[in-house]
Scaffold this motif. Structure first.
Motif, PDB file in Angstrom:
ATOM      1  N   LEU A  75       7.694   8.520  -8.627  1.00  0.00           N
ATOM      2  CA  LEU A  75       6.626   8.345  -9.593  1.00  0.00           C
ATOM      3  C   LEU A  75       6.116   6.902  -9.559  1.00  0.00           C
ATOM      4  O   LEU A  75       6.895   5.953  -9.613  1.00  0.00           O
ATOM      5  CB  LEU A  75       7.117   8.691 -10.994  1.00  0.00           C
ATOM      6  CG  LEU A  75       7.271  10.177 -11.314  1.00  0.00           C
ATOM      7  CD1 LEU A  75       7.851  10.365 -12.702  1.00  0.00           C
ATOM      8  CD2 LEU A  75       5.933  10.905 -11.199  1.00  0.00           C
ATOM      9  N   GLY A  76       4.806   6.752  -9.491  1.00  0.00           N
ATOM     10  CA  GLY A  76       4.216   5.423  -9.424  1.00  0.00           C
ATOM     11  C   GLY A  76       4.064   4.915  -8.015  1.00  0.00           C
ATOM     12  O   GLY A  76       3.456   3.876  -7.787  1.00  0.00           O
ATOM     13  N   LEU A  77       4.615   5.640  -7.034  1.00  0.00           N
ATOM     14  CA  LEU A  77       4.476   5.300  -5.629  1.00  0.00           C
ATOM     15  C   LEU A  77       3.780   6.451  -4.929  1.00  0.00           C
ATOM     16  O   LEU A  77       3.904   7.603  -5.319  1.00  0.00           O
ATOM     17  CB  LEU A  77       5.849   5.055  -4.992  1.00  0.00           C
ATOM     18  CG  LEU A  77       6.702   3.951  -5.625  1.00  0.00           C
ATOM     19  CD1 LEU A  77       8.094   3.966  -5.017  1.00  0.00           C
ATOM     20  CD2 LEU A  77       6.056   2.592  -5.414  1.00  0.00           C
ATOM     21  N   PHE A  78       3.044   6.131  -3.877  1.00  0.00           N
ATOM     22  CA  PHE A  78       2.300   7.155  -3.157  1.00  0.00           C
ATOM     23  C   PHE A  78       2.671   7.087  -1.680  1.00  0.00           C
ATOM     24  O   PHE A  78       2.577   6.029  -1.060  1.00  0.00           O
ATOM     25  CB  PHE A  78       0.799   6.952  -3.337  1.00  0.00           C
ATOM     26  CG  PHE A  78       0.356   7.014  -4.771  1.00  0.00           C
ATOM     27  CD1 PHE A  78      -0.031   8.226  -5.332  1.00  0.00           C
ATOM     28  CD2 PHE A  78       0.346   5.874  -5.563  1.00  0.00           C
ATOM     29  CE1 PHE A  78      -0.432   8.285  -6.657  1.00  0.00           C
ATOM     30  CE2 PHE A  78      -0.048   5.929  -6.886  1.00  0.00           C
ATOM     31  CZ  PHE A  78      -0.434   7.142  -7.437  1.00  0.00           C
ATOM     32  N   GLU A  79       3.118   8.200  -1.131  1.00  0.00           N
ATOM     33  CA  GLU A  79       3.432   8.239   0.290  1.00  0.00           C
ATOM     34  C   GLU A  79       2.146   8.078   1.097  1.00  0.00           C
ATOM     35  O   GLU A  79       1.141   8.728   0.837  1.00  0.00           O
ATOM     36  CB  GLU A  79       4.125   9.550   0.646  1.00  0.00           C
ATOM     37  CG  GLU A  79       5.587   9.604   0.216  1.00  0.00           C
ATOM     38  CD  GLU A  79       6.356  10.679   0.961  1.00  0.00           C
ATOM     39  OE1 GLU A  79       5.705  11.568   1.560  1.00  0.00           O
ATOM     40  OE2 GLU A  79       7.596  10.631   0.939  1.00  0.00           O
ATOM     41  N   ILE A  80       2.200   7.210   2.079  1.00  0.00           N
ATOM     42  CA  ILE A  80       1.027   6.952   2.908  1.00  0.00           C
ATOM     43  C   ILE A  80       1.055   7.944   4.064  1.00  0.00           C
ATOM     44  O   ILE A  80       1.527   7.640   5.164  1.00  0.00           O
ATOM     45  CB  ILE A  80       1.019   5.482   3.385  1.00  0.00           C
ATOM     46  CG1 ILE A  80       1.055   4.543   2.173  1.00  0.00           C
ATOM     47  CG2 ILE A  80      -0.213   5.198   4.236  1.00  0.00           C
ATOM     48  CD1 ILE A  80       1.134   3.082   2.526  1.00  0.00           C
ATOM     49  N   ASN A  81       0.554   9.139   3.793  1.00  0.00           N
ATOM     50  CA  ASN A  81       0.533  10.183   4.815  1.00  0.00           C
ATOM     51  C   ASN A  81      -0.771  10.125   5.599  1.00  0.00           C
ATOM     52  O   ASN A  81      -1.563   9.188   5.454  1.00  0.00           O
ATOM     53  CB  ASN A  81       0.731  11.559   4.165  1.00  0.00           C
ATOM     54  CG  ASN A  81      -0.297  11.826   3.067  1.00  0.00           C
ATOM     55  OD1 ASN A  81      -1.407  11.289   3.089  1.00  0.00           O
ATOM     56  ND2 ASN A  81       0.075  12.643   2.099  1.00  0.00           N
ATOM     57  N   GLN A  82      -1.026  11.132   6.424  1.00  0.00           N
ATOM     58  CA  GLN A  82      -2.174  11.095   7.333  1.00  0.00           C
ATOM     59  C   GLN A  82      -3.513  11.086   6.600  1.00  0.00           C
ATOM     60  O   GLN A  82      -4.527  10.682   7.171  1.00  0.00           O
ATOM     61  CB  GLN A  82      -2.110  12.281   8.292  1.00  0.00           C
ATOM     62  CG  GLN A  82      -0.923  12.218   9.237  1.00  0.00           C
ATOM     63  CD  GLN A  82      -0.913  13.349  10.246  1.00  0.00           C
ATOM     64  OE1 GLN A  82      -1.896  14.078  10.368  1.00  0.00           O
ATOM     65  NE2 GLN A  82       0.184  13.511  10.962  1.00  0.00           N
ATOM     66  N   GLU A  83      -3.532  11.539   5.350  1.00  0.00           N
ATOM     67  CA  GLU A  83      -4.786  11.533   4.591  1.00  0.00           C
ATOM     68  C   GLU A  83      -5.037  10.220   3.856  1.00  0.00           C
ATOM     69  O   GLU A  83      -6.119  10.005   3.294  1.00  0.00           O
ATOM     70  CB  GLU A  83      -4.781  12.676   3.555  1.00  0.00           C
ATOM     71  CG  GLU A  83      -4.931  14.065   4.138  1.00  0.00           C
ATOM     72  CD  GLU A  83      -3.665  14.564   4.804  1.00  0.00           C
ATOM     73  OE1 GLU A  83      -2.573  14.263   4.282  1.00  0.00           O
ATOM     74  OE2 GLU A  83      -3.757  15.243   5.852  1.00  0.00           O
ATOM     75  N   HIS A  84      -4.054   9.323   3.883  1.00  0.00           N
ATOM     76  CA  HIS A  84      -4.156   8.076   3.112  1.00  0.00           C
ATOM     77  C   HIS A  84      -4.995   7.047   3.864  1.00  0.00           C
ATOM     78  O   HIS A  84      -4.964   6.973   5.101  1.00  0.00           O
ATOM     79  CB  HIS A  84      -2.753   7.519   2.855  1.00  0.00           C
ATOM     80  CG  HIS A  84      -2.690   6.516   1.750  1.00  0.00           C
ATOM     81  ND1 HIS A  84      -3.145   5.225   1.886  1.00  0.00           N
ATOM     82  CD2 HIS A  84      -2.223   6.616   0.478  1.00  0.00           C
ATOM     83  CE1 HIS A  84      -2.952   4.564   0.760  1.00  0.00           C
ATOM     84  NE2 HIS A  84      -2.397   5.390  -0.119  1.00  0.00           N
ATOM     85  N   GLU A  85      -5.731   6.236   3.124  1.00  0.00           N
ATOM     86  CA  GLU A  85      -6.612   5.236   3.745  1.00  0.00           C
ATOM     87  C   GLU A  85      -5.851   4.187   4.545  1.00  0.00           C
ATOM     88  O   GLU A  85      -6.393   3.581   5.477  1.00  0.00           O
ATOM     89  CB  GLU A  85      -7.459   4.537   2.668  1.00  0.00           C
ATOM     90  CG  GLU A  85      -6.653   3.787   1.629  1.00  0.00           C
ATOM     91  CD  GLU A  85      -7.527   3.016   0.649  1.00  0.00           C
ATOM     92  OE1 GLU A  85      -8.521   2.414   1.103  1.00  0.00           O
ATOM     93  OE2 GLU A  85      -7.194   3.023  -0.551  1.00  0.00           O
ATOM     94  N   PHE A  86      -4.567   3.935   4.201  1.00  0.00           N
ATOM     95  CA  PHE A  86      -3.796   2.915   4.909  1.00  0.00           C
ATOM     96  C   PHE A  86      -2.870   3.501   5.976  1.00  0.00           C
ATOM     97  O   PHE A  86      -2.018   2.794   6.509  1.00  0.00           O
ATOM     98  CB  PHE A  86      -2.958   2.105   3.915  1.00  0.00           C
ATOM     99  CG  PHE A  86      -3.766   1.198   3.033  1.00  0.00           C
ATOM    100  CD1 PHE A  86      -4.555   0.207   3.581  1.00  0.00           C
ATOM    101  CD2 PHE A  86      -3.737   1.342   1.650  1.00  0.00           C
ATOM    102  CE1 PHE A  86      -5.311  -0.631   2.769  1.00  0.00           C
ATOM    103  CE2 PHE A  86      -4.485   0.510   0.836  1.00  0.00           C
ATOM    104  CZ  PHE A  86      -5.270  -0.481   1.392  1.00  0.00           C
ATOM    105  N   TYR A  87      -3.040   4.772   6.290  1.00  0.00           N
ATOM    106  CA  TYR A  87      -2.121   5.408   7.238  1.00  0.00           C
ATOM    107  C   TYR A  87      -2.173   4.725   8.606  1.00  0.00           C
ATOM    108  O   TYR A  87      -1.134   4.372   9.185  1.00  0.00           O
ATOM    109  CB  TYR A  87      -2.448   6.896   7.378  1.00  0.00           C
ATOM    110  CG  TYR A  87      -1.557   7.614   8.357  1.00  0.00           C
ATOM    111  CD1 TYR A  87      -0.242   7.917   8.029  1.00  0.00           C
ATOM    112  CD2 TYR A  87      -2.025   7.982   9.620  1.00  0.00           C
ATOM    113  CE1 TYR A  87       0.597   8.569   8.929  1.00  0.00           C
ATOM    114  CE2 TYR A  87      -1.203   8.635  10.529  1.00  0.00           C
ATOM    115  CZ  TYR A  87       0.100   8.926  10.177  1.00  0.00           C
ATOM    116  OH  TYR A  87       0.915   9.567  11.072  1.00  0.00           O
ATOM    117  N   THR A  88      -3.352   4.512   9.139  1.00  0.00           N
ATOM    118  CA  THR A  88      -3.484   3.895  10.466  1.00  0.00           C
ATOM    119  C   THR A  88      -2.912   2.483  10.465  1.00  0.00           C
ATOM    120  O   THR A  88      -2.174   2.088  11.384  1.00  0.00           O
ATOM    121  CB  THR A  88      -4.958   3.860  10.898  1.00  0.00           C
ATOM    122  OG1 THR A  88      -5.462   5.192  10.950  1.00  0.00           O
ATOM    123  CG2 THR A  88      -5.109   3.206  12.263  1.00  0.00           C
TER     124      THR A  88
END
Length: 430
Positions: A28-41
């Motif tokens: 909670l309060g953290l977001f996994e940076i998966n392939q759809e996330h803006e910072f994934y690359t």
């Protein structure tokens, strides 16, 4: 095979659902940076570059002693679509060794196949904040000015940590940049997370020792992981008993160092968790008082005649520990001894050295940021040490003085800031 409607869950299925819920709760309060996330690359480039850079550092052994050239070194590795630059690599590697962080362990955490986590900070800076998936290491983007400031003061920072191995300053573990063609170069720093491990932490504070803008509504919408501020802490205290004077003294020492760098606007991160019953019982056992302090700079071991040593335990505790060791008891304390700076040092110098090298650290990862009180375990670290009191901050000080006459705000001179910061810690520590 799909589970039929009405069919009871098996024990394995229930456990799997429970652990899945538990993991989501901890995130909670953290977001996994998966392939759809803006910072994934970007985070993929970070992980790939760090893996290669750290592998290069693992293969040859580090130097016995750091030189001025090590602080100026820059290593560039060319990858398919970008360049990765590592600054003062051997210096930061030396610091990691002083914290008992194995290079393979460090590399595994930073370059894991698991996604980084994005931390939604309430910081006013434009930096992006990431955590490794195990939440042990913190990554933060930095601007070029901040990078230059750190590198120009890195030797002083390392000297301070060597002299005060229990310093509350956050530990910087690596400094890098990524250059993608036709894009702006991005710098980032790797730090030891102050709040690790965080499984039982329920409340976190960011303290600056001032009033203006220092309140966070705990019930406000947004991230469930709230970082509360100074005014949220009013009426509360850090309860350390015998260690309270140590904390106050160390904060004064660390802020004096920051004042010498003309720095202000830093914060002390604070969180706590209740000690388990076995941890409370273990506080009375010498077997659980483990000293885990090492020097930051590698050097040849001096002879006992050149540099006498003193145990980090003083008085009766030292004698009792010695008796336990001599008796061959299974409950003896592991007590590391630290070399004195000079055989010809004055009594005052030796007393000062002893005072700052006798904090008892728990047998605990991240121990430099952990202090055990009688009932609570506190996580404490001083962060955000890059704001210099230049012309911009002087003008901001003038404007806030007109807007908030008689109020305490963060933009003041480094001397005033450190005094007020230390006063807050002293007033809120028992």
């Amino acid at each position: 095979m799909e589970k039929r409607i009405g069919q009871p869950y098996s024990g394995t299925t229930r456990r799997r659902r429970w652990w899945g819920l538990r993991r989501r709760w901890r995130m909670l309060g953290l977001f996994e940076i998966n392939q759809e996330h803006e910072f994934y690359t970007f985070t993929c480039l970070m992980k790939e570059g760090l893996h290669a850079a750290l592998q290069t550092g693992i293969d040859p052994p580090g130097p016995d002693e750091l030189s001025a050239e090590h602080y100026k070194s820059e290593q560039t590795q060319v990858h398919k679509d970008y360049e990765m630059q590592t600054f003062a690599g051997l210096v930061f590697s030396s610091l990691r060794r002083s914290l008992d962080i194995e290079e393979e362990e460090y590399k595994r955490s930073l370059s894991s196949d698991c996604c980084y986590l994005q931390f939604m900070s309430n910081s006013k800076s434009k930096a992006d904040f990431f955590l490794t998936n195990d939440k042990r290491f913190f990554l933060k983007t930095q601007n070029k000015r901040e990078v230059k400031f750190l590198l120009s003061n890195l030797m002083a920072y390392m000297d301070h940590l060597e002299k005060y191995p229990h310093s509350l300053l956050v530990r910087f573990l690596g400094l890098h940049s990524i250059q993608v063609p036709n894009e702006t170069k991005k710098y980032f720093i790797v730090m030891q997370s102050v709040f690790y491990p965080d499984e039982r932490i329920d409340t976190r504070y960011d303290i600056k020792g001032c009033e203006v803008g220092r309140w966070t509504d705990p019930a406000s919408t947004g991230s469930p992981v709230k970082i509360l501020k100074d005014n949220n802490f009013e009426g509360k205290h850090i309860i350390l008993d015998q260690k309270s004077s140590w904390l106050v003294d160390q904060v004064e020492i660390d802020t004096a160092f920051l004042r010498s760098l003309n720095v202000l606007d830093y914060s002390i991160l604070l969180a706590h968790q209740p000690l388990h019953k076995d941890e409370l019982d273990g506080k009375h056992s010498f077997s659980n008082l483990i000293v885990r302090t090492e020097k930051s700079m590698a050097q040849d071991s001096p002879t006992e005649e050149d540099h006498p040593t003193i145990p980090l335990l003083g008085g009766d505790s030292s004698r009792l520990a010695s008796d336990a060791i001599d008796s061959g008891s299974d409950h003896s304390i592991t007590c590391q001894e630290i070399n004195l700076p000079s055989v010809n040092g004055t009594d005052a110098e030796l007393q000062e050295f002893h005072a700052h090298h006798r904090r008892l650290l728990p047998n605990f990862k991240n121990s430099v940021h952990v202090i055990d009180g009688p009932e609570l375990r506190y996580f404490v670290g001083i962060v955000d040490i890059f704001t210099v009191y230049g012309l911009k901050k002087r003008l901001e000080n003038l404007w806030k003085s007109l807007c908030f006459p008689g109020r305490a705000f963060s933009t003041v001179s480094p001397s005033t800031y450190s005094q007020r910061f230390c006063r807050w810690v002293k007033d809120h520590t028992k």
